[in-house]
Design an enzyme around this catalytic site. Structure first.
Site, PDB file in Angstrom:
ATOM      1  CG  HIS A 429      38.649  38.046  39.809  1.00 16.87           C
ATOM      2  ND1 HIS A 429      37.390  38.795  39.604  1.00 16.87           N
ATOM      3  CD2 HIS A 429      37.352  37.121  40.492  1.00 16.87           C
ATOM      4  CE1 HIS A 429      36.268  39.130  40.278  1.00 16.87           C
ATOM      5  NE2 HIS A 429      35.974  37.313  40.440  1.00 16.87           N
ATOM      6  CD  GLU A 430      37.380  32.801  39.862  1.00 14.20           C
ATOM      7  OE1 GLU A 430      37.895  32.529  41.562  1.00 14.20           O
ATOM      8  OE2 GLU A 430      36.634  33.578  39.952  1.00 14.20           O
ATOM      9  CG  HIS A 433      37.258  35.406  45.225  1.00 14.49           C
ATOM     10  ND1 HIS A 433      36.556  36.364  45.389  1.00 14.49           N
ATOM     11  CD2 HIS A 433      36.396  35.197  43.113  1.00 14.49           C
ATOM     12  CE1 HIS A 433      35.497  37.074  44.983  1.00 14.49           C
ATOM     13  NE2 HIS A 433      35.253  35.805  43.065  1.00 14.49           N
ATOM     14  CD  GLU A 467      32.723  37.450  42.827  1.00 18.77           C
ATOM     15  OE1 GLU A 467      33.027  37.976  41.318  1.00 18.77           O
ATOM     16  OE2 GLU A 467      32.100  36.677  43.287  1.00 18.77           O
TER      17      GLU A 467
END
Length: 572
Positions: A429-430, A433, A467
């Site tokens: 997930h990070e 980004h 997100e």
């Protein structure tokens, strides 16, 4: 490029972007800690927004929570000595079914557990005990007697969570780090594991998953320069397999994560040695471990008939494309045992990452799973970058870290807290980004109403877009729709129009995430075309992505695509 696109290329102020449990993508001078929530019913004792428990580090970007835990020892025991471990549990809400989990490293053993704790289980990762609790607002304590049985770095971990409502706003984690000494008074606080010896393991244990099938396009480090030697002298090779033992939230639960024993893919590896006993240490060969199998074979042409000593060093780097660094910014390194008086090729067999570095190696290998299916048309992370001019993904993690969980646009670095690497979904997930930042060439949308943000609730179209994209990257990588946290908790976010408990529309990140995954897999034949489009035109919302940019770049928005967004309660 249109005027609108030209204006959007401004580089805005750095801002941390967090996983489903962290600071949102809110562009402000002061970034307030936020949380990902699942909208668990609020307790009368803790109305919405009033829970204030945070991690020990006041500067951490961890979410405020209604539950917290603190672990402490009354003394620092040396080998053979005992100490009392106290675990304080703090609640600011009624929790009917809370779970407390305590894990000790192999260097410590439970000699007397507190009342109500389950009988300890023991494996290669140490001892675990747990219990379920009904909590009311206040603090309660659990004590255990522990004994030091081996010297070296050690970490005690404690977790508290709401079993019925997995949510970082209803969970807490703490740890105690110490280096156990062999004599009275020799044990120190903290651990230093940036450089360490490999862990001795007799045979690979259970928990190996199927190897990845696709070789990533990772540029290998340049071959090391070696001294010239007579042509008649044959090459000497040192081979083996590099592996890592770790605990995984994927496949685990609140009180027992899944034990894994897997090869480490695409890690930088160096063969060091001394041709003579009193000679200089030389870099004899370099390479990378094999993708999916962790194998290495490092060859050099000796300058003497017998090489006095040689050893292999592995670093938490994958070429120049991604790395995991510690608090000081340097990569972790595990070294094999030394080989003496080498005159012919030899195998080291299985070489294991140092146990205290396990999470760093897990994070490195997790990024490999994203790399080989990253959706880029170049040998870089994103199609916006050209071969030879790639920018890497860097993760910072260290034992006991409370600096996480987020990616910052300014430094382009992912910060993971102590147990974050246990969740591959959190790591990816990070990285999602970071990938979106590369696709957008440093620009980032002006995001609103994102502090706090909840995956199943309306925030804003800009928050849900950034997100939701990061969530979609994790789901696409692992071919699922379940999010896992580092403590072993998980939540399935699969949804359609009949799903209750998830807000409708493109301002809800769960809806955006699952819509993107379905478009990529059912319409686009993967996400490469979508990522290429995003590298040419950035978006501030899903509406802009679907209505404006997809048709402009030849991506389908016809009946099937509209059926997908309708299924997930989005309609234009």
């Amino acid at each position: 490029m249109s005027g609108k696109r030209a204006l959007k290329r401004r580089v805005l102020k750095p801002v941390p972007l967090t996983a489903l449990a962290g600071v949102a993508a809110c562009l402000a001078v002061v970034v307030a800690p936020t949380a990902f929530g699942t909208s668990a019913p609020d307790s009368p004792a803790a109305p919405s927004g009033t829970c204030t428990i945070r991690s020990a580090d006041k500067n951490a970007e961890a979410p405020l929570s209604c539950l917290g835990v603190n672990a402490s020892l009354d003394r620092l025991p040396a080998v053979g000595e005992q100490a009392t471990l106290t675990v304080d549990i703090k609640a600011q809400a009624d929790v009917k079914n809370a779970g407390l989990s305590v894990q000790l490293p192999p260097a410590l053993r439970i000699v007397d557990k507190g009342a109500g704790l389950a009988a300890p289980t023991t494996d290669a990762f140490g001892q675990r005990t747990s219990r379920k609790l009904a909590l009311t607002p206040g603090t309660r304590s659990v004590e255990l007697k522990v004994k030091a049985v081996a010297a070296g770095p050690a970490q005690i971990q404690a977790d508290i969570s709401d079993i019925d409502h997995p949510d970082p706003r209803r969970a807490g984690h703490d740890s105690v780090e110490l280096t156990v000494g062999t004599s009275k008074g020799s044990t120190d606080k903290g651990i230093s594991v940036s450089k360490a010896r490999s862990t001795k393991v007799a045979d690979p244990g259970p928990g190996t998953r199927k190897p990845r099938e696709v070789d990533p396009k990772v540029p290998a480090p340049a071959p090391a320069a070696t001294a010239s030697a007579p042509a008649a002298r044959a090459q000497v090779c040192v081979s083996g397999t590099f592996r890592n033992r770790f605990q995984s939230a994927e496949g685990g639960s609140w009180n027992a994560k899944a034990n894994r024993d897997e090869p480490v893919s695409n890690a930088n590896v160096t063969l060091w040695g001394k041709p003579t006993a009193n000679g200089d240490t030389l870099k004899l060969a370099t390479g990378m471990t094999g993708n999916g199998d962790g194998k290495f074979n490092l060859c050099y042409t000796p300058t003497t008939s017998v090489t006095s000593v040689a050893w292999v060093e592995f670093q938490t780097k994958a070429g120049r494309m991604w790395s995991v660094v510690g608090a000081n910014g340097g990569a972790y390194a595990t070294s094999s045992y030394a080989l003496n008086n080498i005159s012919r090729s030899t195998s080291l067999g299985n070489v294991y990452a140092n146990d205290a570095q396990s999470r760093a190696w897990h994070a490195l290998d997790t990024l490999n799973k994203l790399w080989w299916n990253r959706g880029s048309t170049t040998n870089c992370w994103a199609s916006s970058e050209q071969d030879g001019r790639c920018t890497p993904i860097t993760v910072q993690w260290y034992p006991g870290s409370t600096d996480g969980t987020y990616w910052n646009t300014g430094e382009d670095k992912i910060h993971l807290a102590d147990n974050d690497p246990d969740s591959e979904h959190t790591t990816v997930h990070e990285a999602g980004h970071a990938l979106q930042g590369k696709l957008y060439k440093g620009w980032w949308p002006q995001v609103s109403n994102c502090s706090p943000h909840y995956v199943d609730r309306t925030s804003s179209t800009s928050c849900a877009w950034t997100e939701g994209f990061a969530n979609a990257v994790a789901f696409h990588t692992f071919n699922d729709t379940t999010y896992y946290w580092g403590n072993g908790g998980s939540l399935d976010l699969a949804n359609d129009r009949s799903t209750r408990g998830i807000d409708p529309g493109d301002a809800c990140e769960a809806r955006v995430a699952t819509t993107l995954v379905d478009l990529w897999s059912q319409v686009d034949g993967g996400w490469t075309k979508s990522n290429t489009m995003m590298s040419r035109n950035p978006q501030s919302s899903f509406r802009e992505y679907f209505v404006t940019d997809r048709p402009a770049h030849g991506l389908d928005t016809g009946t099937k695509a509209h059926d997908i967004i309708w299924k997930h309660t989005i309609w234009y």
